[in-house]
Enzyme design. Structure first.
Site, PDB file in Angstrom:
ATOM      1  N   SER A  68       0.826  -1.194   0.000  1.00 50.06           N
ATOM      2  CA  SER A  68       0.000   0.000   0.000  1.00 50.06           C
ATOM      3  C   SER A  68       0.867   1.253   0.000  1.00 50.06           C
ATOM      4  O   SER A  68       1.738   1.369  -0.859  1.00 50.06           O
ATOM      5  CB  SER A  68      -0.871  -0.063   1.248  1.00 50.06           C
ATOM      6  N   LYS A 120       4.405   1.887  -2.180  1.00 52.90           N
ATOM      7  CA  LYS A 120       4.974   3.059  -2.871  1.00 52.90           C
ATOM      8  C   LYS A 120       6.363   3.324  -2.274  1.00 52.90           C
ATOM      9  O   LYS A 120       7.313   3.665  -2.987  1.00 52.90           O
ATOM     10  CB  LYS A 120       4.091   4.296  -2.649  1.00 52.90           C
ATOM     11  N   TRP A 172      -9.655   0.764  -6.179  1.00 55.89           N
ATOM     12  CA  TRP A 172      -9.090   2.068  -5.785  1.00 55.89           C
ATOM     13  C   TRP A 172      -7.620   2.159  -6.205  1.00 55.89           C
ATOM     14  O   TRP A 172      -7.134   3.197  -6.630  1.00 55.89           O
ATOM     15  CB  TRP A 172      -9.270   2.218  -4.273  1.00 55.89           C
ATOM     16  N   HIS A 220      -7.522  -5.313  -1.215  1.00 54.10           N
ATOM     17  CA  HIS A 220      -6.334  -4.537  -0.862  1.00 54.10           C
ATOM     18  C   HIS A 220      -5.581  -5.212   0.283  1.00 54.10           C
ATOM     19  O   HIS A 220      -5.706  -4.809   1.443  1.00 54.10           O
ATOM     20  CB  HIS A 220      -6.808  -3.133  -0.463  1.00 54.10           C
TER      21      HIS A 220
HETATM   22  C1  GCU Z   1      -5.329   5.103   0.976  1.00 52.22           C
HETATM   23  C2  GCU Z   1      -4.597   5.827  -0.127  1.00 52.22           C
HETATM   24  C3  GCU Z   1      -3.785   4.874  -0.968  1.00 52.22           C
HETATM   25  C4  GCU Z   1      -2.890   4.043  -0.090  1.00 52.22           C
HETATM   26  C5  GCU Z   1      -3.720   3.359   0.972  1.00 52.22           C
HETATM   27  C6  GCU Z   1      -2.946   2.565   1.999  1.00 52.22           C
HETATM   28  O1  GCU Z   1      -6.323   4.306   0.429  1.00 52.22           O
HETATM   29  O2  GCU Z   1      -5.534   6.522  -0.883  1.00 52.22           O
HETATM   30  O3  GCU Z   1      -3.018   5.567  -1.913  1.00 52.22           O
HETATM   31  O4  GCU Z   1      -2.178   3.101  -0.834  1.00 52.22           O
HETATM   32  O5  GCU Z   1      -4.422   4.337   1.702  1.00 52.22           O
HETATM   33  O6  GCU Z   1      -1.815   2.885   2.318  1.00 52.22           O
HETATM   34  O7  GCU Z   1      -3.556   1.631   2.523  1.00 52.22           O
END
Ligand code: GCU
Length: 430
Positions: free
Chosen positions: A267, A271, A360, A412
């Protein structure tokens, strides 16, 4: 036969119901901006050319890529997206406070290390736990994970330091209760001959808007400066910088083969590992789970989260360089995109792990990014996806490429089956 048919119908109905349910749960606007989930409305876009230098020179060899185009792109990602970060601090100190305790019924040797990120009297210390297979006769390759929870919350092992974590109110508290992030199965790595290490991201920088008041970035504000400049590091770069400090330790530990360390996170931490691995080439492999927008997904594809959503000051701008927000309404002018971040890992192995209902994060945007980055891997004679047809959920046909892609059936998360694939991938490429 009849009952099989009935079962199929029932399954189909329940799958349709499930996906309708998921669709119903998707917000249609976030931070005041509409969210698109229809393939028909992703729009048209042209990706910035990976293989053309800013001065127009085509990138026709691995050498031109490495010596010219790659540094150019690292500079652009620093300037625009993640922000510039400082070099390793002079004060960096390590305290190996657990020098090698037997763990998991003798299967592992455990070490715990405090890395002092600033002066050793300051708050900025990062605790690492490292498990090394007890049977290892030479330095071991390992998986370095960055986690949302303290390691004493995620690992079943007595004798672990009870760390501090940031609570929802932005206060540091003892991590003496179970976390919502579940448990880590460390033994699966040991059984495969790998070590395992992990760190809590909040030890480096807390994950909230005013985190800079408490985290490592505070130490680097110039006198009189209260906020970072437009091209300076956000929280993601800070977490990545901390991962480089972990590598500084690995290089000193003779039981670890620091040239064979894979970096993994999910998540926003997916990144993070992409940026950390792009910036710090000492990491030999990157496994980016569900990294989505601002990670591997293509920003130009209007599907799920966009830069407008992620860089809104009410949401996650603090994770990025403030400059990132200036592209929110003019994405087509941004000189970088997700495929370039992916390509910065080349020729090192990179696995993108996604989820089929993680709309998402746009799993298809991550696939297309890998497809667009594959020519850079090719410059090094390494394999990437050689197809423009996205694999179905659960299909592992693109998993084992040097630039690998895999989408699990589900949302996710990193599922137990994903870890099995990750370990196979590590076995092949580490
Ligand atoms: C939010 C955010 C995402 C990220 C996520 C996470 O949904 O918008 O970009 O990856 O959190 O870290 O779980």
């Amino acid at each position: 036969m009849k009952s099989v048919l009935a079962l199929c119908i029932l399954l189909t109905i329940s799958m349709v119901a499930q996906s309708q349910q998921q669709a119903a749960n998707r917000p249609t606007t976030v931070a005041g901006f509409p969210v698109n989930y229809s393939e028909d409305s992703v729009g048209t876009y042209t990706l910035p050319d990976l293989l053309k230098c800013t001065d127009g020179q085509p990138v026709t060899s691995a050498k031109i890529w490495t010596q010219k185009r790659r540094p150019e792109l690292v500079g652009l990602f620093e300037e625009i997206q993640f922000g510039k970060m400082p070099p390793a601090p002079k004060e960096l100190k390590f305290n190996v406070f657990d020098k090698g305790t037997s763990a998991f019924n003798g299967k592992a040797i455990r070490k715990q290390v405090t890395v002092y990120l600033a002066k050793d009297t300051s708050d900025h210390k990062m605790n690492l736990v490292i498990y090394i297979p007890a049977a290892a006769k030479k330095p071991v390759p390992l998986l370095m994970n960055i986690s949302f929870a303290a390691y004493n919350q995620t690992i079943e092992d007595t004798g672990l330091l009870v760390n501090n974590i940031w609570n929802r109110e932005g206060i540091r508290v003892k991590a003496d209760k179970p976390s919502a992030f579940g448990k880590t199965n460390v033994e699966q790595f040991l059984d495969a001959g790998f070590g395992f290490a992990t760190v809590y991201y909040g030890d480096i920088e807390p994950d909230f808007k005013d985190g800079i008041r408490h985290g490592i970035r505070k130490e680097y504000l110039k006198p009189g400066q209260t906020e970072t400049a437009a091209n300076e590091w956000g929280a993601i770069a800070a977490w990545g910088w901390g991962l480089s400090r972990a590598m500084d330790y690995f290089e000193k530990d003779k039981q670890i083969d620091s040239k064979r360390v894979a970096l993994q996170g999910a998540s926003r931490l997916g990144k993070t590992v992409l940026w950390a691995g792009a910036h710090d080439t000492r990491y030999a492999m990157v496994i980016a789970s569900i990294s989505g927008e601002g990670g591997a997904a293509l920003s130009r594809r209007n599907y799920g989260e966009t830069i407008q959503h992620i860089s809104d000051p009410s949401r996650y701008l603090y994770q990025f360089a403030p400059n990132y927000h200036s592209y929110a309404d003019k994405i087509n002018t941004m000189p970088i995109d997700g495929h370039m971040l992916v390509a910065l890992i080349a020729p090192r192995p990179l696995l993108l792990q996604t989820g089929s209902t993680d709309y998402w994060s746009d799993p298809k945007g991550e696939f297309l990014s890998a497809v667009a980055a594959a020519p850079v891997y090719k410059l090094f004679n390494e394999t990437g996806p050689e197809t423009t047809v996205m694999p179905a959920a659960g299909d592992t046909s693109l998993l084992m490429n040097n630039l690998g892609y895999y989408m699990h059936e589900g949302g996710h998360s990193v599922l137990p089956g994903d870890w099995t694939h990750i370990i196979s991938y590590m076995k092949k490429y580490l």
